[in-house]
Design a protein around this motif. Sequence first.
Motif, PDB file in Angstrom:
ATOM      1  N   MET A 206     -24.460  -9.539 -92.997  1.00  0.00           N
ATOM      2  CA  MET A 206     -24.938 -10.452 -91.959  1.00  0.00           C
ATOM      3  C   MET A 206     -24.145 -11.754 -91.916  1.00  0.00           C
ATOM      4  SD  MET A 206     -27.463  -8.802 -90.533  1.00  0.00           S
ATOM      5  CE  MET A 206     -28.215 -10.095 -89.576  1.00  0.00           C
ATOM      6  N   ARG A 207     -23.695 -12.245 -93.072  1.00  0.00           N
ATOM      7  CA  ARG A 207     -23.032 -13.551 -93.150  1.00  0.00           C
ATOM      8  C   ARG A 207     -21.510 -13.436 -93.242  1.00  0.00           C
ATOM      9  NH1 ARG A 207     -27.817 -14.143 -92.205  1.00  0.00           N
ATOM     10  NH2 ARG A 207     -29.310 -15.306 -93.485  1.00  0.00           N
ATOM     11  N   LYS A 208     -21.010 -12.209 -93.219  1.00  0.00           N
ATOM     12  CA  LYS A 208     -19.563 -11.978 -93.376  1.00  0.00           C
ATOM     13  C   LYS A 208     -19.037 -12.578 -94.687  1.00  0.00           C
ATOM     14  CE  LYS A 208     -19.678 -10.286 -89.220  1.00  0.00           C
ATOM     15  NZ  LYS A 208     -19.809  -8.821 -89.045  1.00  0.00           N
ATOM     16  N   GLY A 209     -19.900 -12.569 -95.718  1.00  0.00           N
ATOM     17  CA  GLY A 209     -19.516 -13.036 -97.045  1.00  0.00           C
ATOM     18  C   GLY A 209     -19.594 -14.529 -97.241  1.00  0.00           C
ATOM     19  N   ASN A 210     -19.941 -15.305 -96.210  1.00  0.00           N
ATOM     20  CA  ASN A 210     -19.931 -16.770 -96.294  1.00  0.00           C
ATOM     21  C   ASN A 210     -21.236 -17.313 -96.888  1.00  0.00           C
ATOM     22  OD1 ASN A 210     -17.382 -16.956 -95.024  1.00  0.00           O
ATOM     23  ND2 ASN A 210     -18.338 -16.816 -92.999  1.00  0.00           N
ATOM     24  N   GLY A 211     -21.123 -17.991 -98.049  1.00  0.00           N
ATOM     25  CA  GLY A 211     -22.253 -18.679 -98.659  1.00  0.00           C
ATOM     26  C   GLY A 211     -23.347 -17.786 -99.178  1.00  0.00           C
ATOM     27  N   VAL A 212     -23.042 -16.511 -99.395  1.00  0.00           N
ATOM     28  CA  VAL A 212     -24.080 -15.554 -99.782  1.00  0.00           C
ATOM     29  C   VAL A 212     -24.651 -15.871-101.159  1.00  0.00           C
ATOM     30  CG1 VAL A 212     -24.497 -13.144-100.405  1.00  0.00           C
ATOM     31  CG2 VAL A 212     -23.258 -13.695 -98.305  1.00  0.00           C
ATOM     32  N   GLU A 213     -23.784 -16.144-102.135  1.00  0.00           N
ATOM     33  CA  GLU A 213     -24.274 -16.388-103.493  1.00  0.00           C
ATOM     34  C   GLU A 213     -25.143 -17.631-103.568  1.00  0.00           C
ATOM     35  OE1 GLU A 213     -24.100 -14.199-105.897  1.00  0.00           O
ATOM     36  OE2 GLU A 213     -23.032 -12.924-104.464  1.00  0.00           O
ATOM     37  N   ASP A 214     -24.773 -18.675-102.839  1.00  0.00           N
ATOM     38  CA  ASP A 214     -25.605 -19.885-102.811  1.00  0.00           C
ATOM     39  C   ASP A 214     -26.966 -19.596-102.189  1.00  0.00           C
ATOM     40  OD1 ASP A 214     -23.643 -21.401-103.986  1.00  0.00           O
ATOM     41  OD2 ASP A 214     -22.822 -22.150-102.092  1.00  0.00           O
ATOM     42  N   GLU A 215     -26.972 -18.784-101.132  1.00  0.00           N
ATOM     43  CA  GLU A 215     -28.231 -18.446-100.466  1.00  0.00           C
ATOM     44  C   GLU A 215     -29.126 -17.628-101.395  1.00  0.00           C
ATOM     45  OE1 GLU A 215     -29.770 -16.609 -96.169  1.00  0.00           O
ATOM     46  OE2 GLU A 215     -27.629 -16.827 -96.570  1.00  0.00           O
ATOM     47  N   ILE A 216     -28.523 -16.695-102.144  1.00  0.00           N
ATOM     48  CA  ILE A 216     -29.297 -15.880-103.086  1.00  0.00           C
ATOM     49  C   ILE A 216     -29.899 -16.750-104.187  1.00  0.00           C
ATOM     50  CG2 ILE A 216     -29.076 -14.142-104.911  1.00  0.00           C
ATOM     51  CD1 ILE A 216     -27.184 -12.622-103.069  1.00  0.00           C
ATOM     52  N   LYS A 217     -29.112 -17.688-104.707  1.00  0.00           N
ATOM     53  CA  LYS A 217     -29.618 -18.588-105.748  1.00  0.00           C
ATOM     54  C   LYS A 217     -30.802 -19.399-105.236  1.00  0.00           C
ATOM     55  CE  LYS A 217     -25.246 -19.158-108.251  1.00  0.00           C
ATOM     56  NZ  LYS A 217     -24.131 -20.096-108.570  1.00  0.00           N
ATOM     57  N   GLU A 218     -30.688 -19.885-103.999  1.00  0.00           N
ATOM     58  CA  GLU A 218     -31.754 -20.701-103.415  1.00  0.00           C
ATOM     59  C   GLU A 218     -33.031 -19.873-103.246  1.00  0.00           C
ATOM     60  OE1 GLU A 218     -31.880 -24.133 -99.941  1.00  0.00           O
ATOM     61  OE2 GLU A 218     -30.681 -22.331 -99.601  1.00  0.00           O
ATOM     62  N   ILE A 219     -32.888 -18.641-102.778  1.00  0.00           N
ATOM     63  CA  ILE A 219     -34.050 -17.766-102.590  1.00  0.00           C
ATOM     64  C   ILE A 219     -34.695 -17.432-103.931  1.00  0.00           C
ATOM     65  CG2 ILE A 219     -34.834 -15.510-101.765  1.00  0.00           C
ATOM     66  CD1 ILE A 219     -32.468 -15.598 -99.766  1.00  0.00           C
ATOM     67  N   LYS A 220     -33.870 -17.115-104.942  1.00  0.00           N
ATOM     68  CA  LYS A 220     -34.395 -16.762-106.264  1.00  0.00           C
ATOM     69  C   LYS A 220     -35.122 -17.943-106.896  1.00  0.00           C
ATOM     70  CE  LYS A 220     -31.715 -14.264-108.986  1.00  0.00           C
ATOM     71  NZ  LYS A 220     -30.476 -13.812-109.677  1.00  0.00           N
ATOM     72  N   LEU A 221     -34.594 -19.153-106.695  1.00  0.00           N
ATOM     73  CA  LEU A 221     -35.240 -20.347-107.234  1.00  0.00           C
ATOM     74  C   LEU A 221     -36.625 -20.531-106.622  1.00  0.00           C
ATOM     75  CD1 LEU A 221     -35.033 -22.887-109.009  1.00  0.00           C
ATOM     76  CD2 LEU A 221     -34.023 -24.073-107.047  1.00  0.00           C
ATOM     77  N   ALA A 222     -36.731 -20.315-105.301  1.00  0.00           N
ATOM     78  CA  ALA A 222     -38.027 -20.420-104.629  1.00  0.00           C
ATOM     79  C   ALA A 222     -38.975 -19.336-105.136  1.00  0.00           C
ATOM     80  CB  ALA A 222     -37.843 -20.305-103.115  1.00  0.00           C
ATOM     81  N   ASN A 223     -38.447 -18.128-105.352  1.00  0.00           N
ATOM     82  CA  ASN A 223     -39.279 -17.020-105.819  1.00  0.00           C
ATOM     83  C   ASN A 223     -39.887 -17.288-107.190  1.00  0.00           C
ATOM     84  OD1 ASN A 223     -38.873 -15.476-103.552  1.00  0.00           O
ATOM     85  ND2 ASN A 223     -37.248 -14.229-104.423  1.00  0.00           N
TER      86      ASN A 223
END
Length: 458
Positions: A206-223
């Motif tokens: 969906m993001r064409k590889g842009n900022g994916v790891e940062d987004e995953i970290k942010e989601i995991k932190l919220a979880n």
Amino acid sequence: MKFKVNNGLIYFFGALGGLLFGYDTGVISGAILFIKRDLHLTSWTEGIVVSSILLGCMIGAAISGPLSDRLGRRKVVLTAATIFCIGALGTALSANAGILILFRLVLGVAVGSASTLVPMYLSEMAPTAIRGTLSSLNQLMIMTGILLAYIVNYIFSSSEGWRWMLGIALVPGLLMLIGVIFLPESPRWLLKQGKENEARSILNFMRKGNGVEDEIKEIKLANQQEQGGFKEVKEKWVRPALIVGIGLAVFQQIIGCNTVLYYAPTTFTNVGLGASAAILGTVGIGIVNVIVTAVAVVLIDKIGRKPLLLIGNAGMSISLFVLGIVNIVSGHTAASSWTTVICLAVYIAFFSLTWGPVVWVMLSEIFPLSVRGIGMGIGSVANWLANLIVSLTFPKLIEQFGISTMFIIYGIMGVLAFFFVSKLVSETKGKSLEQIELDLRNSRVENNHQNLGHSISK
């Protein structure tokens, strides 16, 4: 993991439930004229046929949110698409009023589910920068569905083909059913279930590889900070989101939007227009709806959610006050009739630009991930309940107070909504879903510190 649809089609199929939502709620306005005679409806059964879908909507909204938190967004959307198809066929083939009411109720379950799941799915799939734009595709689809319903009603009115009017909903229902099969699951829900690799694959696509790891970290932190379920919905830090969600959902209805969408022909005939002019005015409102909602899709991520809501309240309330006062002063004259047409067009333009799309976008944003489905469900149930109350009481209130007084009352509701938004609603433009959640948590911490400070000072 490879996907058989591109990003644009993912958002299109994801939003298609909105089109069915609009079509199935709008089509009955024309079909009921012929159903009433063919199925020998009394005034009582006519009211039940029209409003039964709203009861189904409340049921669908109530169960789909919690189910989507448990089973995933995609599976529940797929189920809703199947129910849309069953409901379209069932209503079209109904042999009597009882069967028609039953399948209208079934359709309502699908519509209520769509009202909860479509904006939530689009919001969770979209990049932060254009989340409002993509989420508001839902409202654009709803308005398009209503316009299509008006057009189909007009096409089949000469042959009195109410079964065709209702049955044509099967076509977009099948399209949605086929499309959803190829849709990916929400990566946020997958991460909540511990399926990180699958979520990463979808985000990379969906993001064409842009900022994916940062987004995953942010989601995991919220979880890591969440419990989930009804217990967390009742937590004090979630309460502001719940108040705002319910408030926006209810105000969207009691500022009068459905008196225009559902009772436009009645409104036009009550101020002196003929039947043909009333039907033409209704189609005109549908066209205004679609055009202005398309403009809202472009503006929502540029202007922001809160400013649009406030602008909408001002424009709608002024339109309704002018409408009410002119009709009281002038009566049923040609001038007042055309003033009604113009003011209602202005009203619906402001609604379609602001409260129509923005409320559903914000409902999909303001709740924490672990209870987003439940929160959306609560907001949707509140919306449909308010919708049902307004729709059932409007004809009686017109009879009791007159249509001019009702316009003024709805204008006052708009003023109250203005103060509600200005005091309690926070802007979400440009913030990730996880940042919105973090702000909600921090607001709770700040309030605790302030209360502690007051206690110490005493």
